[in-house]
Write a protein that holds these residues in place. Sequence first.
Motif, short mmCIF file in Angstrom:
data_model
loop_
_atom_site.label_atom_id
_atom_site.label_comp_id
_atom_site.label_asym_id
_atom_site.label_seq_id
_atom_site.Cartn_x
_atom_site.Cartn_y
_atom_site.Cartn_z
N LYS A 1 0.71 -1.20 -0.10
CA LYS A 1 -0.07 0.02 -0.01
C LYS A 1 0.81 1.16 0.00
O LYS A 1 0.43 2.10 -0.87
CB LYS A 1 -0.97 0.14 1.07
CG LYS A 1 -1.85 -1.38 1.43
CD LYS A 1 -2.85 -1.10 2.51
CE LYS A 1 -2.21 -1.03 3.85
NZ LYS A 1 -1.51 -2.49 4.26
N THR A 2 1.87 1.38 0.84
CA THR A 2 2.67 2.46 1.02
C THR A 2 3.40 2.67 -0.23
O THR A 2 3.73 3.67 -0.77
CB THR A 2 3.54 2.41 2.37
OG1 THR A 2 2.86 2.37 3.65
CG2 THR A 2 4.52 3.70 2.34
N GLN A 3 3.83 1.64 -1.06
CA GLN A 3 4.44 1.77 -2.26
C GLN A 3 3.60 2.37 -3.41
O GLN A 3 3.98 3.15 -4.10
CB GLN A 3 5.06 0.39 -2.65
CG GLN A 3 6.07 -0.26 -1.95
CD GLN A 3 7.07 0.60 -1.32
OE1 GLN A 3 7.79 1.45 -1.91
NE2 GLN A 3 7.23 0.93 -0.04
N ALA B 1 1.62 11.41 5.36
CA ALA B 1 2.31 10.18 5.27
C ALA B 1 2.04 9.29 6.54
O ALA B 1 1.46 9.96 7.56
CB ALA B 1 3.70 10.45 5.25
N GLN B 2 2.35 8.24 6.53
CA GLN B 2 2.11 7.31 7.69
C GLN B 2 2.67 7.90 9.03
O GLN B 2 2.09 7.47 10.01
CB GLN B 2 2.68 5.95 7.51
CG GLN B 2 1.67 4.60 7.98
CD GLN B 2 2.25 3.42 7.34
OE1 GLN B 2 2.75 3.23 6.50
NE2 GLN B 2 1.66 2.35 7.79
N ASN B 3 3.66 8.72 9.10
CA ASN B 3 4.48 9.15 10.31
C ASN B 3 4.15 10.72 10.19
O ASN B 3 5.06 11.44 11.10
CB ASN B 3 5.67 8.86 10.28
CG ASN B 3 6.45 8.80 8.97
OD1 ASN B 3 5.93 9.54 7.99
ND2 ASN B 3 7.91 8.52 8.85
N LEU C 1 -3.82 9.81 1.94
CA LEU C 1 -3.68 9.44 3.51
C LEU C 1 -3.21 8.33 3.45
O LEU C 1 -3.91 7.27 3.10
CB LEU C 1 -4.82 9.89 3.99
CG LEU C 1 -5.34 11.41 3.99
CD1 LEU C 1 -6.60 11.43 3.26
CD2 LEU C 1 -5.53 12.03 5.42
N ASP C 2 -2.25 7.97 4.16
CA ASP C 2 -1.65 6.57 4.17
C ASP C 2 -1.90 6.15 6.00
O ASP C 2 -1.39 6.95 6.67
CB ASP C 2 -0.23 6.56 4.15
CG ASP C 2 0.42 5.23 4.36
OD1 ASP C 2 -0.49 4.24 4.23
OD2 ASP C 2 1.79 4.85 3.91
N GLU C 3 -3.03 5.30 6.04
CA GLU C 3 -3.19 4.75 7.32
C GLU C 3 -3.66 5.83 8.39
O GLU C 3 -3.31 6.08 9.50
CB GLU C 3 -2.21 4.05 8.03
CG GLU C 3 -1.65 2.81 7.28
CD GLU C 3 -2.61 1.41 7.09
OE1 GLU C 3 -3.61 1.74 7.61
OE2 GLU C 3 -2.35 0.63 6.49
MG LIG Z 1 2.16 0.98 4.75
#
Ligand SMILES: [Mg+2]
Length: 263
Positions: A55-57, A91-93, A167-169
């Motif tokens: 997913k993140t890729q 991002a996720q972070n 939006l990632d997660e």
């Molecule tokens: Mg991810």
Amino acid sequence: MTYSKQELLMDVQGISLTYDQLILRDVNFRIHNIVRPGLNQGQVISLIGRSGIGKTQLFKILAGLITPTHGEVRIGIAQHPVVAGEVGVVAQNYLLFHHRTVEENLRLAMRQSGQTDKEKGEIIATYAEQFDLTAHLRKYPMLLSGGQRQRVSILQQVLTGNRYILLDEPFSGLDALMIDRVIELLIKISTLHELNTLIIISHDVENALAISDTAFVLACEKDQPGATITETIDLIELGLAWNPAIREKAEFQHLVAQIKHKI
Ligand SMILES: [Mg+2]
Ligand SMILES: Nc1ncnc2c1ncn2[C@@H]1O[C@H](COP(=O)(O)OP(=O)(O)OP(=O)(O)O)[C@@H](O)[C@H]1O
């Protein structure tokens, strides 16, 4: 429910990604401008898949941050290849500048907006109120909770004026109450402008489906390497979109259970 799907806003064509092995295989999907008479109805799409599936890729490819091995992502009314920077990313972070206060981070997001400092201050104050961040504007990001940092990060993307926000997660690490707040906020953003398009990447089936008009399942097909889109769920056609009380519907719960089995 009267609506129509009009111009193509994002066209993901034959994306594959190989590192030492195939991660993504022939990923294809399209996002159209949804039009509902008398409303500013933006688009909310989710890409759902289990942890580690890619997913993140895919997120980075959609944002123009990495180039896929094959395929292309085209965006906008003119359908040009995506360029890094024109798609807002949460991002996720939650990337924020740690040596700048929340307000300074938000001002930085508006640096190309053409507004005066005073106007920027007023816009930030208005949004901060809506995002429940007023008391935190002078703090440094390190002093915020995860949920507060995430709201700053989302607001930052809204303020840049990008119509596409990835939006990632966005639900991970938040408690149930916070998740409801984020969902409310995302729905609000999606109805601020006709062309606003939110793409949510998540392994949280229930929350992702609850907010989306369309969901794509990213999974591996039997005996095939790499992840691809294995299912497209049109929640509008199913009568399960644009309804804040959707979770109470038996059909919705049934759909969630069914998709959980498939990821
Ligand atoms: Mg991810
Ligand atoms: N730079 C890289 N080089 C080689 N392999 C990588 C690289 N980046 C990611 N991968 C691999 O690609 C796969 C997909 O990773 P990705 O981060 O996209 O997963 P994800 O679906 O976002 O997972 P999560 O839900 O845990 O965030 C993983 O197997 C990961 O190890």
